[in-house]
Design a protein around this motif. Sequence first.
Motif, PDB file in Angstrom:
ATOM      1  N   THR A  17     134.602 -10.057  66.884  1.00  0.00           N
ATOM      2  CA  THR A  17     133.244 -10.300  67.381  1.00  0.00           C
ATOM      3  C   THR A  17     132.902  -9.335  68.504  1.00  0.00           C
ATOM      4  N   ARG A  18     133.861  -9.103  69.410  1.00  0.00           N
ATOM      5  CA  ARG A  18     133.636  -8.129  70.491  1.00  0.00           C
ATOM      6  C   ARG A  18     133.394  -6.728  69.945  1.00  0.00           C
ATOM      7  N   MET A  63     132.135  -5.918  67.010  1.00  0.00           N
ATOM      8  CA  MET A  63     130.807  -5.870  66.390  1.00  0.00           C
ATOM      9  C   MET A  63     129.727  -5.863  67.477  1.00  0.00           C
ATOM     10  N   ASP A  64     129.904  -6.682  68.516  1.00  0.00           N
ATOM     11  CA  ASP A  64     128.957  -6.721  69.639  1.00  0.00           C
ATOM     12  C   ASP A  64     128.775  -5.336  70.242  1.00  0.00           C
ATOM     13  N   ALA A  65     129.891  -4.618  70.407  1.00  0.00           N
ATOM     14  CA  ALA A  65     129.839  -3.299  71.026  1.00  0.00           C
ATOM     15  C   ALA A  65     128.951  -2.351  70.230  1.00  0.00           C
ATOM     16  N   LEU A  66     128.784  -2.646  68.941  1.00  0.00           N
ATOM     17  CA  LEU A  66     127.915  -1.827  68.091  1.00  0.00           C
ATOM     18  C   LEU A  66     126.518  -2.437  67.971  1.00  0.00           C
ATOM     19  N   GLY A  67     126.309  -3.535  68.672  1.00  0.00           N
ATOM     20  CA  GLY A  67     125.017  -4.210  68.563  1.00  0.00           C
ATOM     21  C   GLY A  67     124.851  -4.947  67.236  1.00  0.00           C
ATOM     22  N   LEU A  68     125.956  -5.275  66.594  1.00  0.00           N
ATOM     23  CA  LEU A  68     125.895  -5.950  65.287  1.00  0.00           C
ATOM     24  C   LEU A  68     126.306  -7.407  65.440  1.00  0.00           C
ATOM     25  N   THR A  69     125.613  -8.287  64.729  1.00  0.00           N
ATOM     26  CA  THR A  69     125.978  -9.700  64.733  1.00  0.00           C
ATOM     27  C   THR A  69     127.217  -9.896  63.872  1.00  0.00           C
ATOM     28  N   ALA A  70     128.229 -10.521  64.449  1.00  0.00           N
ATOM     29  CA  ALA A  70     129.471 -10.721  63.680  1.00  0.00           C
ATOM     30  C   ALA A  70     129.315 -11.881  62.714  1.00  0.00           C
TER      31      ALA A  70
END
Lengths: 204, 204
Positions: free
Chosen positions: A194-195, A197-204
């Motif tokens: 999740t972290r 994906m967050d770093a890419l601005g993507l919802t996990a």
Amino acid sequence: MVPEPVPFLGQAAYIQLVFFEGLALAVQTAPTLRAKEGLSAAAGVALRKHHALIAELRLQGVEPVDVMAPFAPAAERLESASRGGDWEELLLAIHVTSGMLDGYFSRLSNGLHADLARRVRAILDEAGSATVLERELSVAIAEQPGLADRLALWGRSLVGDTLLIARSALRASDARGLEERVEPIFTELIADHTRRMDALGLTA
Amino acid sequence: MVPEPVPFLGQAAYIQLVFFEGLALAVQTAPTLRAKEGLSAAAGVALRKHHALIAELRLQGVEPVDVMAPFAPAAERLESASRGGDWEELLLAIHVTSGMLDGYFSRLSNGLHADLARRVRAILDEAGSATVLERELSVAIAEQPGLADRLALWGRSLVGDTLLIARSALRASDARGLEERVEPIFTELIADHTRRMDALGLTA
């Protein structure tokens, strides 16, 4: 959990070879020379991890190819699960699967005897492809409208496959007392995912 | 011959990247895990040469990607000239082109100033893919009737392309006083090529 060293190392080595092949494909199909160059360094790290694990197998007195051979079907499953439909999906697939599986094998390696555990952790924890994959994916997401949504879906679909591979890896490594103790590790792997994906601005 | 260091290094670095990509493709399409494993080590050597040359470019105070960029068309020509129709042709193409071009750049590097010349020779002369390529090709030739004849033809067709690439490399590296002095080098490269083909039992 106490994995048997030989199958553990064989499987970890094979998985690094799969990451290397994915990164090499990303190099070959990179849209810019800058991306090619950055990814070639990442491919080099995966290859170095692979060969360092192969060297550990030789220290165990076994022939690495013989030890890796039984894991070919699992490696092919990982490979075909993580190619994606285009270059960006390939990059995210490597990012997601190598992020989760490196973390997984690194945690499992704690169950090996102390010297080997220390060496294997040092091998697996070398910073590798994450930085360049994140950079190239961020550029692509900023440039291509709609890509973020597509990649978010793709990333989610990869998690299930990767956890299945992790679970079968555990079984193949003859780890004792696993089922009840692996769940907390899976929870950590998903939190790491999740972290990422967050770093890419993507919802996990 | 006195090549200009920056374009010389840029071109040599790019060519190693092309060899790496060829070897990575050979890894991906290898028919056995043993071949995959041997070729992965060879791919690692090509990648190490590439990154060592990139490091030399940084020492010259230039951005490697900018220096390499003008050589993209030549690199793509080398790449498309050397893929071949199947795995064995790919292996022979890498063997022939890297054998000739490593020898060529290593000889040209004598014209650089002494310290750089020594370092570049050490980079290029590292034993790389020859042993594993020879081994895998010998196995394939022994197993497949008719393959020797086909590979002999293929090997011959690669020489002309490789010499053209070598000649354009020289020009791009701004080497002074080249045309009359390069012929003896080409003669040596062709003699080396004949020895490489002989070692495989192929007529050059």
